[in-house]
Design a protein around this motif. Structure first.
Motif, mmCIF file in Angstrom:
data_model
loop_
_atom_site.group_PDB
_atom_site.id
_atom_site.type_symbol
_atom_site.label_atom_id
_atom_site.label_comp_id
_atom_site.label_asym_id
_atom_site.label_seq_id
_atom_site.Cartn_x
_atom_site.Cartn_y
_atom_site.Cartn_z
ATOM 1 N N VAL A 31 -8.652 16.723 40.992
ATOM 2 C CA VAL A 31 -9.805 16.974 40.194
ATOM 3 C C VAL A 31 -10.042 15.992 39.173
ATOM 4 N N ARG A 34 -13.813 14.793 38.720
ATOM 5 C CA ARG A 34 -14.567 15.963 38.282
ATOM 6 C C ARG A 34 -14.437 16.221 36.678
ATOM 7 N N THR A 118 -11.530 23.029 31.187
ATOM 8 C CA THR A 118 -11.610 22.556 32.536
ATOM 9 C C THR A 118 -10.225 23.338 33.222
ATOM 10 N N HIS A 119 -10.586 23.941 34.378
ATOM 11 C CA HIS A 119 -9.317 24.717 35.284
ATOM 12 C C HIS A 119 -8.496 25.607 34.260
ATOM 13 N N ASN A 148 -14.503 24.670 36.906
ATOM 14 C CA ASN A 148 -13.574 25.805 37.509
ATOM 15 C C ASN A 148 -13.945 25.856 38.944
ATOM 16 N N HIS A 149 -13.164 26.579 39.748
ATOM 17 C CA HIS A 149 -13.273 26.906 40.906
ATOM 18 C C HIS A 149 -14.032 28.791 40.554
ATOM 19 N N LYS A 195 -22.227 21.699 41.998
ATOM 20 C CA LYS A 195 -21.147 21.138 42.476
ATOM 21 C C LYS A 195 -21.459 20.008 43.058
ATOM 22 N N TRP A 202 -15.021 23.216 43.574
ATOM 23 C CA TRP A 202 -15.176 23.290 41.912
ATOM 24 C C TRP A 202 -16.552 23.420 41.501
#
Ligand code: SAM
Length: 242
Positions: A31, A34, A118-119, A148-149, A195, A202
């Motif tokens: 990641v 990103r 983030t995440h 994030n997803h 995306k 993500w």
């Protein structure tokens, strides 16, 4: 940390203490690019203050410009130790760390110019509460950037994300969190989200208490699929896609 952690946050804290040793070499590798792209969505002016909620091992820290001050907050002492190592090794004097629970952040309203998450929104016990806090902590013209997803709108993929959720919960995050659930009860404007490619897992979402965004503020790769909020269509000169 002044307030007692709830059960979920206690589990998360212990789990990420374990993750700390191998986070950067595993999920972090996946990641990293990103994260850098997410940070590019804010361009802090001299002296601005940025809050990085769930800063983890501090992978984002070396990518903040030195003209701003960064506060990285996390529950996990193990993750924060790794972040502190990065600050020392790279002499990141503009970065600071706080151990705290994002469900009860120890800051006054409107303390920060920008907030980065983030995440982490799919890791906390109450995603909408986290976003509500971010809304409280950011200044009226600031940006809240989430990487994030989120659960797919595609029924088949969304079903799999739901089925696999118990497994992902065990390793530290939800796979079935829809963006809409995070935004429940929020007065924030979704400025834009994208995306890096159509099939990426993500998403980067840029929110703000204000709905004003200049076209040259948006930093996205050429192949990225940008979705703008309807109110911003004239800014982007494109039809609404969400
Ligand atoms: C998947 S890691 C993401 C770390 C980093 N932001 C990144 O992108 O690499 C999630 C992080 O959120 C932290 N976290 C989870 N719940 C939290 C909470 N309630 N308050 C503060 N941090 C939390 C975890 O300890 C962990 O470091």
């Amino acid at each position: 940390m002044a307030k007692k952690l709830n059960m979920k946050e206690r589990y998360t804290s212990k789990l990420y203490d374990l993750w700390a040793a191998f986070y950067d070499g595993t999920f972090g590798k996946l990641v990293h690019s990103r994260q850098q792209l997410a940070l590019k969505q804010i361009r802090p002016k001299d002296g601005e203050l940025v809050l990085d909620i769930g800063v983890g091992t501090g992978m984002t820290l070396p990518h903040y410009p030195e003209n701003c001050t960064v506060v990285g907050m996390d529950l996990s002492g193990g993750m924060l130790e790794k972040a502190a190592d990065k600050i020392d090794e790279k002499s990141l004097d503009h970065c600071n760390l706080v151990q705290g629970d994002a469900m009860f952040p120890p800051f006054a309203p409107q303390s920060f110019d920008h907030v980065i998450i983030t995440h982490t929104i799919s890791v906390v016990s109450e995603p909408a509460k986290l976003l509500k806090w971010a809304e409280t902590l950011v200044k009226p013209t600031g940006r809240i950037v989430i990487l994030n997803h989120f659960q797919s709108a595609n029924k088949f993929i969304g079903w799999w994300e739901h089925v696999l959720n118990p497994f992902f919960l065990k390793i530290g995050w939800r796979s079935d969190l829809p963006l809409e659930e995070c935004l429940e009860g929020s007065d924030l404007h979704t400025l834009y989200h994208f995306k890096i490619s159509q099939f990426d897992f993500w998403q980067i979402v840029v929110l703000s208490p204000t709905n004003k965004v200049e076209k040259d503020e948006v930093v996205i790769p050429q192949k990225a699929k940008l979705k703008s909020a309807a109110s911003l269509d004239s800014t982007f000169g494109m039809p609404a896609t969400n």
